[in-house]
Design a protein around this motif. Structure first.
Motif, PDB file in Angstrom:
ATOM      1  N   GLY A 152      95.431 104.420  44.224  1.00  0.00           N
ATOM      2  CA  GLY A 152      96.325 103.421  44.773  1.00  0.00           C
ATOM      3  C   GLY A 152      96.406 102.184  43.900  1.00  0.00           C
ATOM      4  N   GLU A 153      97.052 101.168  44.401  1.00  0.00           N
ATOM      5  CA  GLU A 153      97.211  99.935  43.641  1.00  0.00           C
ATOM      6  C   GLU A 153      95.900  99.169  43.507  1.00  0.00           C
ATOM      7  N   ASN A 154      95.024  99.285  44.499  1.00  0.00           N
ATOM      8  CA  ASN A 154      93.815  98.466  44.520  1.00  0.00           C
ATOM      9  C   ASN A 154      92.517  99.246  44.449  1.00  0.00           C
ATOM     10  N   ARG A 155      92.578 100.566  44.663  1.00  0.00           N
ATOM     11  CA  ARG A 155      91.329 101.313  44.657  1.00  0.00           C
ATOM     12  C   ARG A 155      91.560 102.774  44.380  1.00  0.00           C
ATOM     13  N   LEU A 156      90.456 103.440  44.064  1.00  0.00           N
ATOM     14  CA  LEU A 156      90.446 104.882  43.862  1.00  0.00           C
ATOM     15  C   LEU A 156      89.630 105.498  44.991  1.00  0.00           C
ATOM     16  N   ARG A 157      90.256 106.410  45.724  1.00  0.00           N
ATOM     17  CA  ARG A 157      89.552 107.096  46.810  1.00  0.00           C
ATOM     18  C   ARG A 157      89.322 108.535  46.413  1.00  0.00           C
ATOM     19  N   VAL A 158      88.060 108.924  46.387  1.00  0.00           N
ATOM     20  CA  VAL A 158      87.665 110.259  45.941  1.00  0.00           C
ATOM     21  C   VAL A 158      87.164 111.046  47.145  1.00  0.00           C
ATOM     22  N   ARG A 159      87.847 112.120  47.473  1.00  0.00           N
ATOM     23  CA  ARG A 159      87.437 112.977  48.583  1.00  0.00           C
ATOM     24  C   ARG A 159      86.818 114.243  48.018  1.00  0.00           C
ATOM     25  N   ASN A 160      85.492 114.252  47.976  1.00  0.00           N
ATOM     26  CA  ASN A 160      84.732 115.384  47.473  1.00  0.00           C
ATOM     27  C   ASN A 160      84.336 116.303  48.624  1.00  0.00           C
ATOM     28  N   PRO A 161      83.688 117.436  48.341  1.00  0.00           N
ATOM     29  CA  PRO A 161      83.374 118.384  49.415  1.00  0.00           C
ATOM     30  C   PRO A 161      82.642 117.769  50.610  1.00  0.00           C
ATOM     31  N   PHE A 162      81.631 116.929  50.369  1.00  0.00           N
ATOM     32  CA  PHE A 162      80.824 116.424  51.472  1.00  0.00           C
ATOM     33  C   PHE A 162      80.818 114.902  51.595  1.00  0.00           C
ATOM     34  N   ARG A 163      81.540 114.219  50.719  1.00  0.00           N
ATOM     35  CA  ARG A 163      81.538 112.760  50.774  1.00  0.00           C
ATOM     36  C   ARG A 163      82.920 112.209  50.447  1.00  0.00           C
ATOM     37  N   VAL A 164      83.160 110.979  50.915  1.00  0.00           N
ATOM     38  CA  VAL A 164      84.367 110.232  50.561  1.00  0.00           C
ATOM     39  C   VAL A 164      83.914 108.933  49.921  1.00  0.00           C
ATOM     40  N   ILE A 165      84.334 108.720  48.674  1.00  0.00           N
ATOM     41  CA  ILE A 165      83.918 107.548  47.918  1.00  0.00           C
ATOM     42  C   ILE A 165      85.114 106.637  47.709  1.00  0.00           C
ATOM     43  N   LEU A 166      84.969 105.383  48.061  1.00  0.00           N
ATOM     44  CA  LEU A 166      86.029 104.389  47.896  1.00  0.00           C
ATOM     45  C   LEU A 166      85.590 103.406  46.822  1.00  0.00           C
ATOM     46  N   LEU A 167      86.316 103.380  45.697  1.00  0.00           N
ATOM     47  CA  LEU A 167      85.951 102.532  44.570  1.00  0.00           C
ATOM     48  C   LEU A 167      87.092 101.579  44.247  1.00  0.00           C
ATOM     49  N   PRO A 168      86.937 100.285  44.508  1.00  0.00           N
ATOM     50  CA  PRO A 168      87.936  99.327  44.015  1.00  0.00           C
ATOM     51  C   PRO A 168      88.007  99.401  42.493  1.00  0.00           C
ATOM     52  N   TRP A 169      89.185  99.192  41.946  1.00  0.00           N
ATOM     53  CA  TRP A 169      89.349  99.296  40.495  1.00  0.00           C
ATOM     54  C   TRP A 169      88.405  98.348  39.754  1.00  0.00           C
ATOM     55  N   PRO A 194      89.032 118.814  48.538  1.00  0.00           N
ATOM     56  CA  PRO A 194      88.946 117.830  47.446  1.00  0.00           C
ATOM     57  C   PRO A 194      90.294 117.235  47.066  1.00  0.00           C
ATOM     58  N   ALA A 195      90.329 115.916  46.918  1.00  0.00           N
ATOM     59  CA  ALA A 195      91.542 115.204  46.517  1.00  0.00           C
ATOM     60  C   ALA A 195      91.143 113.852  45.947  1.00  0.00           C
ATOM     61  N   VAL A 196      91.988 113.329  45.075  1.00  0.00           N
ATOM     62  CA  VAL A 196      91.797 111.997  44.499  1.00  0.00           C
ATOM     63  C   VAL A 196      93.051 111.184  44.789  1.00  0.00           C
ATOM     64  N   TYR A 197      92.867 110.020  45.409  1.00  0.00           N
ATOM     65  CA  TYR A 197      93.970 109.139  45.765  1.00  0.00           C
ATOM     66  C   TYR A 197      93.868 107.873  44.904  1.00  0.00           C
ATOM     67  N   LEU A 230      84.729 114.158  40.103  1.00  0.00           N
ATOM     68  CA  LEU A 230      86.059 114.312  40.676  1.00  0.00           C
ATOM     69  C   LEU A 230      86.326 115.805  40.870  1.00  0.00           C
ATOM     70  N   TRP A 231      85.967 116.305  42.051  1.00  0.00           N
ATOM     71  CA  TRP A 231      86.109 117.735  42.325  1.00  0.00           C
ATOM     72  C   TRP A 231      87.565 118.173  42.303  1.00  0.00           C
ATOM     73  N   ALA A 232      88.478 117.294  42.661  1.00  0.00           N
ATOM     74  CA  ALA A 232      89.893 117.664  42.744  1.00  0.00           C
ATOM     75  C   ALA A 232      90.552 117.777  41.371  1.00  0.00           C
ATOM     76  N   ILE A 233      89.863 117.292  40.326  1.00  0.00           N
ATOM     77  CA  ILE A 233      90.420 117.355  38.972  1.00  0.00           C
ATOM     78  C   ILE A 233      89.437 118.128  38.101  1.00  0.00           C
ATOM     79  N   PRO A 234      89.378 119.444  38.255  1.00  0.00           N
ATOM     80  CA  PRO A 234      88.415 120.231  37.482  1.00  0.00           C
ATOM     81  C   PRO A 234      88.824 120.344  36.018  1.00  0.00           C
TER      82      PRO A 234
END
Length: 235
Positions: A81-98, A76-79, A122-126
């Motif tokens: 960036g300048e244009n989007r939020l990328r959420v890496r959860n246990p089984f999925r990767v979600i890309l969300l533009p701001w 799990p990690a949350v990235y 947001l699994w990476a931010i418990p």
């Protein structure tokens, strides 16, 4: 003798894009590494010294458990960036533009809400309720100390001496000087929320929400479960 051309400034290299802010759970990573070490030690020992079908069962368990442990602890990690939020959860990767984010919520878990109403945890931010309660107590103590100091200055009496016992004064002062006391994960959510509010209207921060399954985790876990099931059925 130098000419005006010789005195002109040298061309500057192009600016590099700002790297993403990466948020992960240190406690989760440490716990995951320790658990992987324990599983690996037990599994390899069973494969090497086991008899009969024991090595095969141990191998199937390793194939099943290792991806699951990695998925819920190390992965799990949350990235941000300048244009989007990328959420890496246990089984999925979600890309969300701001521009497609409707809000960020902090309750019993931290979540990002898309404009279509879909919520992504947001699994990476418990959330640590213990840390949040501790921060609230520090904030209450800081406010009480500030009120006592104001009363002492106004009425000629000083009660600040009570704040020095047991580190009480130090906790209150740090909360007062650095703003309201906040739990660490709440501070992280404040940072992500501030970045979202500053970038959501930008043209480059628009787009569609995309969701991708993490087959590099799901595939091995399913394979391990299938092999383990076959071994248990065959007996």
């Amino acid at each position: 003798m130098t000419t005006p051309e010789d005195q002109s400034p040298a061309p500057q290299p192009p600016a590099t894009p700002t790297s993403d802010r990466i948020y992960r759970s240190p406690a989760g990573i440490v716990g995951g590494v320790l658990l992987l070490g324990l599983i690996g030690w037990l599994g390899i020992d069973a494969i090497v010294s086991g008899h009969g079908r024991t090595p095969w069962l141990a191998l199937a368990m390793l194939i099943l458990l290792v991806p699951l442990v990695v998925a819920f602890t190390v992965r799990p990690a949350v990235y941000a960036g300048e244009n989007r939020l990328r959420v890496r959860n246990p089984f999925r990767v979600i890309l969300l533009p701001w521009g497609e984010i409707a809000g960020l919520r902090s309750g019993y878990s931290n979540e990002v809400v898309a404009k279509d109403g879909t919520k992504y945890q947001l699994w990476a931010i418990p959330v640590s309720l213990r840390a949040r309660k501790k921060a609230n107590r520090q904030e209450a103590r800081a406010r009480a100390q500030q009120a006592a100091q104001r009363e002492g200055r106004g009425g000629g009496r000083s009660r600040g001496g009570f704040g020095g016992f047991g580190g009480f004064g130090g906790a209150g002062a740090s909360a007062a000087d650095g703003g309201p006391a906040r739990a660490e994960t709440d501070k992280v959510m404040d940072e992500v929320r501030a970045l979202w509010e500053s970038r959501e209207k930008e043209e480059t921060a628009q787009g569609e929400v995309t969701v991708r399954w993490a087959w590099e985790i799901v595939g091995p876990a399913i394979a391990g479960a299938v092999v383990l099931g076959i071994l248990l059925i065959v007996g």
